[in-house]
Design a protein around this motif. Structure first.
Motif, PDB file in Angstrom:
ATOM      1  N   GLY A   1      77.692  48.622  69.814  1.00 20.07           N
ATOM      2  CA  GLY A   1      77.961  47.762  68.676  1.00 20.07           C
ATOM      3  C   GLY A   1      79.109  46.793  68.901  1.00 20.07           C
ATOM      4  N   ASP A   2      79.335  46.416  70.180  1.00 20.21           N
ATOM      5  CA  ASP A   2      80.420  45.490  70.543  1.00 20.21           C
ATOM      6  C   ASP A   2      81.779  46.010  70.087  1.00 20.21           C
ATOM      7  OD1 ASP A   2      78.500  43.511  71.548  1.00 20.21           O
ATOM      8  OD2 ASP A   2      78.015  43.174  69.449  1.00 20.21           O
ATOM      9  N   ASN A   3      81.907  47.328  70.008  1.00 25.06           N
ATOM     10  CA  ASN A   3      83.148  47.964  69.557  1.00 25.06           C
ATOM     11  C   ASN A   3      84.074  48.165  70.763  1.00 25.06           C
ATOM     12  OD1 ASN A   3      85.177  49.469  68.421  1.00 25.06           O
ATOM     13  ND2 ASN A   3      83.897  51.221  67.909  1.00 25.06           N
ATOM     14  N   ILE A   4      85.199  47.485  70.764  1.00 26.58           N
ATOM     15  CA  ILE A   4      86.129  47.562  71.891  1.00 26.58           C
ATOM     16  C   ILE A   4      86.604  48.989  72.097  1.00 26.58           C
ATOM     17  CG2 ILE A   4      88.400  46.822  72.715  1.00 26.58           C
ATOM     18  CD1 ILE A   4      87.869  44.108  71.376  1.00 26.58           C
ATOM     19  N   ASP A   5      86.873  49.707  71.021  1.00 25.08           N
ATOM     20  CA  ASP A   5      87.328  51.083  71.145  1.00 25.08           C
ATOM     21  C   ASP A   5      86.239  51.955  71.781  1.00 25.08           C
ATOM     22  OD1 ASP A   5      89.748  52.805  70.117  1.00 25.08           O
ATOM     23  OD2 ASP A   5      87.963  54.008  69.759  1.00 25.08           O
ATOM     24  N   GLY A   6      84.985  51.688  71.457  1.00 26.10           N
ATOM     25  CA  GLY A   6      83.886  52.423  72.075  1.00 26.10           C
ATOM     26  C   GLY A   6      83.839  52.198  73.571  1.00 26.10           C
ATOM     27  N   TYR A   7      84.002  50.954  73.992  1.00 26.87           N
ATOM     28  CA  TYR A   7      84.023  50.669  75.429  1.00 26.87           C
ATOM     29  C   TYR A   7      85.176  51.399  76.112  1.00 26.87           C
ATOM     30  CZ  TYR A   7      80.537  46.964  74.832  1.00 26.87           C
ATOM     31  OH  TYR A   7      79.388  46.266  74.575  1.00 26.87           O
ATOM     32  N   ARG A   8      86.314  51.480  75.464  1.00 23.18           N
ATOM     33  CA  ARG A   8      87.464  52.155  76.062  1.00 23.18           C
ATOM     34  C   ARG A   8      87.155  53.630  76.347  1.00 23.18           C
ATOM     35  NH1 ARG A   8      91.342  49.164  71.873  1.00 23.18           N
ATOM     36  NH2 ARG A   8      92.349  47.641  73.233  1.00 23.18           N
ATOM     37  N   GLN A   9      86.332  54.235  75.492  1.00 22.05           N
ATOM     38  CA  GLN A   9      85.964  55.630  75.717  1.00 22.05           C
ATOM     39  C   GLN A   9      85.151  55.783  76.992  1.00 22.05           C
ATOM     40  OE1 GLN A   9      84.127  57.042  71.980  1.00 22.05           O
ATOM     41  NE2 GLN A   9      85.353  55.460  70.982  1.00 22.05           N
ATOM     42  N   PHE A  10      84.204  54.891  77.199  1.00 27.65           N
ATOM     43  CA  PHE A  10      83.334  54.953  78.371  1.00 27.65           C
ATOM     44  C   PHE A  10      84.088  54.560  79.641  1.00 27.65           C
ATOM     45  CE2 PHE A  10      80.068  53.400  81.279  1.00 27.65           C
ATOM     46  CZ  PHE A  10      79.054  54.338  81.124  1.00 27.65           C
ATOM     47  N   VAL A  11      84.968  53.581  79.516  1.00 23.48           N
ATOM     48  CA  VAL A  11      85.652  53.009  80.674  1.00 23.48           C
ATOM     49  C   VAL A  11      86.703  53.952  81.245  1.00 23.48           C
ATOM     50  CG1 VAL A  11      87.348  51.213  81.288  1.00 23.48           C
ATOM     51  CG2 VAL A  11      85.210  50.595  80.130  1.00 23.48           C
TER      52      VAL A  11
ATOM     53  N   ASP B   1      79.034  60.724  70.368  1.00 22.88           N
ATOM     54  CA  ASP B   1      78.277  59.950  69.384  1.00 22.88           C
ATOM     55  C   ASP B   1      77.582  58.794  70.084  1.00 22.88           C
ATOM     56  OD1 ASP B   1      77.331  58.353  67.327  1.00 22.88           O
ATOM     57  OD2 ASP B   1      79.120  58.563  66.106  1.00 22.88           O
ATOM     58  N   ALA B   2      76.259  58.699  69.903  1.00 20.67           N
ATOM     59  CA  ALA B   2      75.496  57.647  70.575  1.00 20.67           C
ATOM     60  C   ALA B   2      75.954  56.252  70.160  1.00 20.67           C
ATOM     61  CB  ALA B   2      73.998  57.809  70.274  1.00 20.67           C
ATOM     62  N   GLN B   3      76.652  56.139  69.014  1.00 28.42           N
ATOM     63  CA  GLN B   3      77.089  54.837  68.535  1.00 28.42           C
ATOM     64  C   GLN B   3      78.516  54.494  68.982  1.00 28.42           C
ATOM     65  OE1 GLN B   3      74.818  52.843  66.820  1.00 28.42           O
ATOM     66  NE2 GLN B   3      73.523  54.517  67.527  1.00 28.42           N
ATOM     67  N   PHE B   4      79.237  55.423  69.603  1.00 27.99           N
ATOM     68  CA  PHE B   4      80.580  55.179  70.115  1.00 27.99           C
ATOM     69  C   PHE B   4      81.473  54.487  69.074  1.00 27.99           C
ATOM     70  CE2 PHE B   4      78.536  56.152  74.072  1.00 27.99           C
ATOM     71  CZ  PHE B   4      79.540  56.685  74.861  1.00 27.99           C
ATOM     72  N   GLY B   5      81.758  55.182  68.011  1.00 26.60           N
ATOM     73  CA  GLY B   5      82.637  54.647  66.975  1.00 26.60           C
ATOM     74  C   GLY B   5      84.095  54.710  67.392  1.00 26.60           C
ATOM     75  N   THR B   6      84.953  54.142  66.565  1.00 27.49           N
ATOM     76  CA  THR B   6      86.391  54.101  66.849  1.00 27.49           C
ATOM     77  C   THR B   6      87.003  55.488  66.679  1.00 27.49           C
ATOM     78  OG1 THR B   6      86.555  51.806  66.155  1.00 27.49           O
ATOM     79  CG2 THR B   6      88.594  53.085  66.153  1.00 27.49           C
ATOM     80  N   ILE B   7      87.846  55.878  67.627  1.00 29.20           N
ATOM     81  CA  ILE B   7      88.523  57.177  67.568  1.00 29.20           C
ATOM     82  C   ILE B   7      89.972  57.010  67.127  1.00 29.20           C
ATOM     83  CG2 ILE B   7      89.359  59.112  68.968  1.00 29.20           C
ATOM     84  CD1 ILE B   7      86.775  58.894  70.571  1.00 29.20           C
ATOM     85  N   TYR B   8      90.705  56.141  67.809  1.00 27.72           N
ATOM     86  CA  TYR B   8      92.105  55.911  67.424  1.00 27.72           C
ATOM     87  C   TYR B   8      92.123  54.787  66.389  1.00 27.72           C
ATOM     88  CZ  TYR B   8      97.175  55.388  67.815  1.00 27.72           C
ATOM     89  OH  TYR B   8      98.522  55.341  67.554  1.00 27.72           O
ATOM     90  N   ASN B   9      92.270  55.160  65.127  1.00 27.71           N
ATOM     91  CA  ASN B   9      92.136  54.195  64.031  1.00 27.71           C
ATOM     92  C   ASN B   9      93.435  53.498  63.665  1.00 27.71           C
ATOM     93  OD1 ASN B   9      89.260  54.322  62.964  1.00 27.71           O
ATOM     94  ND2 ASN B   9      89.768  56.503  63.057  1.00 27.71           N
ATOM     95  N   GLU B  10      94.553  53.909  64.268  1.00 24.64           N
ATOM     96  CA  GLU B  10      95.818  53.236  63.982  1.00 24.64           C
ATOM     97  C   GLU B  10      95.871  51.902  64.722  1.00 24.64           C
ATOM     98  OE1 GLU B  10      97.399  54.749  61.736  1.00 24.64           O
ATOM     99  OE2 GLU B  10      96.331  56.647  61.886  1.00 24.64           O
TER     100      GLU B  10
END
Length: 1005
Positions: free
Chosen positions: A428-438, A557-566
């Protein structure tokens, strides 16, 4: 003789640095920033309908992709996404057939001819399997459940429920304490997915779980008695394993005789046997000597797409033994706990199961589920390693969309392949999601972290180029450095297909790149070259990151949502990624001088949110990291315990509580991690001060160049970057490939401070190289009237382009690093800026050919002319509201201005969503940033009348949507509701300004 040559080539490859190159700093040909090598450029996912198509058109498509700036294609035998196509003969033209081998060879030859590299699939469709014998033990397995309540008298006599549906794995009984119906999710990422509206939820008494498999007769008979109890009594759960025989390419024949008559079967993804089935097929049917030699020359990645195979429960026959070895107890009596939400959690999100079992324990049985998923991950790792080793043995590399949709910890398996790949659709073009995979890939030192980008639902033929670049920019901000564009279509004729040709996903997903898109030959190459240069800077050096954030989930989560919300880290400029504790076992996960992975990303601290789940191994590793000097910040308090086994976490909770007493471990309130880091003397490598949000990445090249990438998010922004270096800064322009010294910057406490202005979604690249810049004279303050500059042959001489003073100007003083100031840059009065009006628009209409069945034709074309006083959308011009094609906007510029003075002028265009090109007096100007178009017209202007032309391609959607009920692809109409999405705005929309300037030469010596 040919075989001997191949063996000799394979032996010599490592000597010349051409062996597996998956690590940062690999000795490969990167090319240059101006002209990156093919291996560093973006590629297209190329959809081959099947092997019946004209291979010469396939070769032309591939070569055209290279001419446009791609490095090659990711070659995908598509077979209509696993659907049956009437009239298609996939016994003759299926994957691995002689006909396919010929097309595959032609594709490789096209890459060799054009100097490109090719990714190749290990199977058709999503690459999840190959033709095979139905009794091949390496094919996909499933675990099914049959359940029945025991009569209230406590006795069960009869045949086992579900008997005959597969091989019995276990028969488990349990007392049911309570039951209710629950609602399952009803929305899915994939339209048309199976929906199971509800499920029966049973709460089972933990102490009553028992496996009775040994009591079942050879014919399925069973006789059992249970204690009489109140409530709902006992229930039996029978579990059977069987092969699904799921076909990722369906059979088109009932005739037996060859391996190709059965289509293509999905393989077991949780066992090395699944990998062996794939590689055995390749060795026998595809890898003839000539193809192997061509793969060695032009092959890039063997790869597998997202996992889209379905099941009741993710399973392999080896799972019980893997589980026993890993955890020291049997999984069998706990099987009722895994039958819900343990299939394909992405594709089957609306069909997680019809029964959910919970335990009457504090964790409700989650510890057993977590152990099952961990064991499943071990099986998946063996599968990945089998394929990786086979591909590596050819001195090639393996890429996979690791764990995508599977019910396991994706981060744990990311390091297991040469080039892990994610996808913009699920992320979903979520930068935080990419950070999890990267994170795991960066820790493991992977040179390439790939992304299948551009698949957007309901955007077929209407996905603007800048929207694609926005997706790419956000992925880069998250640490991705390679892109495979979704996707390029075969442009010729195919069975039961009309113009505009074969359309994968039947108009549901973007995009269909080919010469039938107006942008293809009218600006798309500029975008591809931009991406290539961007990738060059992100692949060339070692990524450096400030902080790592702990993250553990048994199923990602298959959608890779944001984890660190601060927002505290982003606001200060701290870069960060995530790691699973499973990644701590990597050899790179070591602390030296207070830094984790000092030879790699160089994390200077770890943050653990209070919502995290710590394993016992994680606690021990974290303590070791901290005692070796790594600051560890517990954000929001102590984290939770990760459930395993029986869910008893008493000892683990004590271990977690003991973290408070460990040196270098700190507890802060939510959102205060950044402040704590700064108090410890840890500042971001790139500090940010802006009126919006900026994301950055940092890469250190072995050649001595440090690349800083910056993305300005969603709105126009201005501010300063404070960078931890004193090297000379340069603007690296990814649109032109040029490199220009930064004119304005300051030095503060050993850092370089660079002011920057970015429009919404604009990117910038600043390279730092050479000797310390504090020895060079430069500007420390530049007035707003300076709208551009050029350096002469010597970097100590700069020519400023000074425009008329804007009304919002604050200062017009030029400050230099030697303390001198220049209050008045020029006594000349530059001509004022003005808008260009009175445009003539010539629209080249792209429409269907007379013979709609001829899909090989680009389009039938004709022109109309329109006089415009303002630049509005084609939607607002009735005669072209439904038009698609290319717009040519022309006007004249009288030069020089009749009043005041000018030595040159800049042209400022509005945002050009679908690309643009500019011509002055017939001369095509260099590429420019589509997000913030600004062009120096000075070299092209002549005295008198100057003809200005702006060439703007549209998308094809507005025209195509007028005839959807006539368009067929592989025998099917578009899979859209009604008339599909609304029309899109096309054309040059907004205000075009000409800003004259005078030249002012400044000597910086």
């Amino acid at each position: 003789m040919q075989t001997r040559i191949l063996c000799l080539v394979a032996l010599l490859l490592p000597q010349y640095g051409l062996a597996v190159d998956d690590q940062v700093g690999a000795k490969i040909d990167y090319g240059t920033f101006e002209n990156p090598a093919a291996r560093v450029r973006p590629r297209f996912r190329y959809w081959l309908p099947d092997a019946s198509v004209d291979s010469t058109i396939v070769q032309k498509n591939i070569k055209d992709a290279g001419v446009n700036g791609a490095g090659g294609v990711e070659f995908l035998p598509y077979f209509d996404y696993g659907n049956t196509v009437p009239g298609a003969d996939w016994v003759t033209y299926g994957f691995g057939t002689p006909a396919f081998v010929n097309v595959f060879k032609a594709a490789l030859q096209a890459h060799r001819d054009a100097g490109l590299v090719m990714d190749f699939p290990l199977g058709p469709n999503q690459g999840q399997g190959v033709p095979a014998s139905p009794d091949d033990e390496g094919l996909q397995w499933d675990l099914s459940t049959a359940s029945v309540g025991v009569p209230l008298n406590g006795s069960f006599q009869g045949q086992l429920p579900g008997w005959g549906t597969g091989e019995l794995v276990a028969l488990v009984s349990a007392q049911v304490l309570s039951s209710r119906n629950i609602s399952n999710p009803t929305t899915s990422l994939i339209p048309g997915s199976e929906v199971q509206p509800s499920a029966a939820q049973y709460v089972l008494k933990n102490s009553t779980l028992q496996d009775w498999s040994q009591n079942v007769t050879s014919t399925g008979g069973l006789s059992l008695s249970f204690p009489k109890t109140g409530g709902q009594g006992y229930r039996l759960f029978a579990f059977y394993q069987r092969q699904t025989l799921h076909q990722n390419v369906p059979s088109t024949s009932n005739v037996s005789g060859t391996i190709f008559n059965g289509g293509s079967y999905a393989v077991d993804h949780f066992s090395p046997k699944g990998a062996a089935t794939v590689t055995r097929f390749w060795d026998q049917y595809i890898l003839e000597d000539e193809i192997k030699q061509m793969l060695i020359e032009v092959g890039n990645y063997g790869w597998e797409d997202s996992m889209e195979i379905t099941s009741n429960v993710s399973w392999t026959p080896d799972l019980p033994s893997i589980f026993q070895k890993k955890h020291g107890y049997s999984i069998k009596k706990y099987l009722p706990l895994i039958i819900y939400n343990n299939n394909n959690i992405g594709v089957q999100s609306t069909a997680p199961g019809t029964i959910q079992c919970l335990l009457d324990t504090p964790d409700q049985g989650n510890g057993y589920i977590n152990d099952y998923r961990a064991a499943l991950g071990e099986g998946y790792r063996a599968y990945l390693q089998g394929l990786t080793q086979w591909v590596n043995d050819m001195n090639l590399q393996y890429s996979s969309q690791v764990g995508y949709n599977l019910n396991l910890d994706v981060l744990a398996n990311v390091p297991d392949v040469n080039a892990p790949e994610c996808e913009s659709l699920a992320f979903g073009d979520n930068i935080d999601g990419y950070r999890q995979f990267v994170g795991p890939a960066a820790l493991a030192g992977k040179r390439v972290i790939s992304n299948e980008v551009g698949a957007v639902i309901n955007k077929a033929f209407q996905h603007p180029v800048t929207a694609l670049l926005w997706e790419i920019a956000r992925a880069v901000a998250g640490g991705v450095n390679q892109f495979v564009l979704h996707g390029q279509t075969f442009s010729g004729n195919y069975v039961d297909t009309t113009w505009p040709g074969n359309v994968p996903f039947h108009y549901l997903f973007s995009e269909l790149y080919s010469e039938k898109q107006p942008s293809w030959n009218h600006g798309f190459s500029e975008a591809l070259n931009y991406v290539a240069r961007l990738q060059y800077t992100q692949q060339k050096g070692q990524p450096k990151l400030d902080v790592v954030i702990y993250n553990k989930a048994s199923a990602t989560d298959a959608q890779f949502g944001t984890i660190y919300n601060e927002t505290d880290l982003i606001e200060e400029g701290f870069t960060y990624v995530y790691l699973s504790p499973d990644n701590f076992a990597l050899p790179q996960a070591r602390v030296r001088n207070g830094t984790l992975a000092p030879d790699g990303p160089g994390f200077r601290a770890m943050i653990i949110p209070s919502s995290s789940n710590l394993t016992i191994d994680a606690v021990r590793d974290i303590k070791k990291f901290a005692l070796n000097g790594l600051p560890v910040i517990l954000s929001g308090g102590l984290p939770n315990a990760f459930y395993t086994g029986d869910g008893n976490t008493d000892s683990l909770v004590k271990e977690i509580s003991s973290l408070k007493e460990v040196q270098n471990i700190y507890i802060v309130s939510p959102g205060q991690a950044s402040g704590k880091l700064q108090s410890l003397g840890i500042a971001p490598r790139v500090q940010v001060q802006t009126n919006g949000t900026w994301y950055s990445t940092w890469h250190s090249d072995a050649d001595g160049v440090d690349y800083l990438y910056v993305l300005g998010d969603t709105m126009d922004t201005a501010g300063n970057l404070s960078v931890a270096t004193t090297k000379q800064p340069y603007f690296f322009d990814p649109w032109t490939g040029s490199r220009t010294p930064v004119l304005e910057y300051q030095h503060r406490s050993g850092r370089t401070v660079v002011p920057l202005r970015l429009v919404a979604n604009q990117t910038a690249i600043i390279g730092f190289t050479g000797k310390p810049s504090n020895t060079l004279l430069h500007a420390t303050q530049v007035p707003s009237s300076v709208i551009g500059y050029n350096y002469g042959n010597r970097t100590n001489n700069v020519q400023l382009h000074v425009s008329s003073v804007s009304s919002g100007s604050t200062t017009q003083t030029l400050g230099l690093s030697n303390g001198k100031t220049i209050s008045h840059l020029t006594t000349r009065d530059p001509a004022p800026a003005y808008q260009l009006t009175n445009w003539t628009l010539t629209v080249e209409h792209w429409e269907r050919p007379d013979n709609l069945s001829d899909a090989s034709i680009i389009a039938a074309k004709h022109n109309t002319t329109h006089e415009l006083t303002s630049l509005i959308s084609w939607q607002e011009i009735p005669t072209i509201a439904n038009a698609s094609g290319v717009g040519y906007y022309t006007t004249t510029i009288r030069w020089p201005p009749t009043t005041n003075t000018a030595d040159g002028a800049y042209l400022f265009l509005p945002h050009t969503p679908n690309a643009a090109r500019v011509y002055v007096n017939g001369h095509r100007l260099p590429a420019f940033d589509f997000q913030a178009p600004k062009l120096d017209l000075s070299p092209y202007l002549i005295t008198g009348e100057n003809k200005l032309t702006v060439e703007v391609p549209s998308t094809m959607w507005n025209y195509i949507r007028t005839m959807l009920d006539e368009l067929y692809s592989a025998g099917s109409l578009p899979e859209l509701e009604g008339s599909g999405p609304d029309p899109a705005d096309n054309g040059l929309i907004g205000v075009v300004r000409l800003v004259p300037f005078v030249n002012v030469n400044i000597d910086l010596s």
